[in-house]
Design a protein around this motif. Structure first.
Motif: not given
Length: 283
Positions: A141-148, A154-163, A223-227
């Motif tokens: 998702i980040i590759v599609a939206l851009g870094f930041g 947003i990417a982490v939020g979308v990935s947690s929707i299923a939970v 933090a992992s994505l920023s790392f």
């Protein structure tokens, strides 16, 4: 004839629910979260220096009274950067949890309440999201939206929707056919009334406690994505980015890695304890 109620037996007294109160073990997590809140609201009152101020003469200085956490490779005060990075990490995690909570709860409500085709379609979407590793989905998702930081959130939020959707669905299924809900339906209550007045208020406790727990997970994910270089970009301070920058100097200045890592661990552990407290209070 007068009937006198018998005094409660010791066994009945032992089975009576005890009132839940805060214990001494709950104080440190709550106090630390208050400190984190202060670091977000008024970072300049806690940080001794400008987090972007460079001082090459003090590069990789060890902890001292002037610089309690030491300095980084270009002389910036590490304590100031950790404090300044708190807002970026926590704000990104908050955005991620809100996205997952709102979208996941809505999907879970619709799937469990309407059932049949709606449940089948939403359940298949949830299964697809759950089948993809969280970090891989976030990076895609980040590759599609851009870094930041915001895009990472947003990417982490979308990935947690299923939970959230899976838990909300199970809670609504347990509440949907309770007698008071069916009684309201027979009295002519509409779908919106049943959903938001009867079903949701009696299903939110587990989802709310999951939100507090997911907050810690979101901190680790961001933090992992920023790392990895997908989140915050230099020179902005962010906990994961600070660890990434400090790993090259871990032998000469291990504090560059340890102090941001300790901040992450303590925050996640405190939020985990907060989730347990919320579950006890609303459960």
């Amino acid at each position: 004839m007068t009937v006198i109620d018998a005094a409660p037996t010791p066994a009945a007294t032992a089975r009576a629910p005890r009132r839940r109160t805060l214990t001494l073990w709950d104080a440190p997590p709550v106090l630390f979260l208050l400190l984190v809140t202060a670091m977000i609201i008024a970072p300049t009152l806690i940080a001794p220096y400008d987090p972007l101020q460079e001082n090459p003469d003090l590069a990789l200085a060890g902890p001292s009274l002037a610089h309690p956490f030491g300095t980084d490779y270009i002389g910036r005060d590490l304590l100031s950067r950790v404090v300044a990075g708190t807002a970026a990490t926590i704000a990104g995690s908050f955005i991620a949890v809100v996205i997952g909570l709102v979208a996941g709860t809505i999907l879970g409500l619709l799937a469990a309440y309407f059932g049949r085709a709606t449940d089948s379609i939403i359940s298949r979407i949830i299964d697809v999201l759950l089948s993809i590793p969280t970090l891989l989905l976030s990076i895609t998702i980040i590759v599609a939206l851009g870094f930041g930081t915001v895009n990472a959130a947003i990417a982490v939020g979308v990935s947690s929707i299923a939970v959230f959707a899976r838990l909300a669905r199970s809670e609504v299924l347990a509440t949907r056919h309770l007698p008071f809900v069916e009684a309201s339906e027979h009295l002519g209550a509409g779908h919106l009334t049943l959903l938001f007045r009867h079903v949701l208020p009696n299903s939110y406790s587990a989802v709310l406690s999951l939100a507090a727990l997911q907050f810690g997970t979101a901190i680790l994910a961001i933090a992992s994505l920023s790392f990895l270089g997908y989140g915050a970009q230099p020179p902005d301070p962010e906990w994961g980015l600070l660890i990434s920058e400090g790993r090259n100097y871990i032998n000469s200045a291990p504090g560059l890695v340890y102090f941001p890592a300790i901040a992450i661990v303590l925050t996640v552990m405190s939020l985990s304890r907060l989730a347990q407290l919320i579950r006890k209070k609303v459960g």
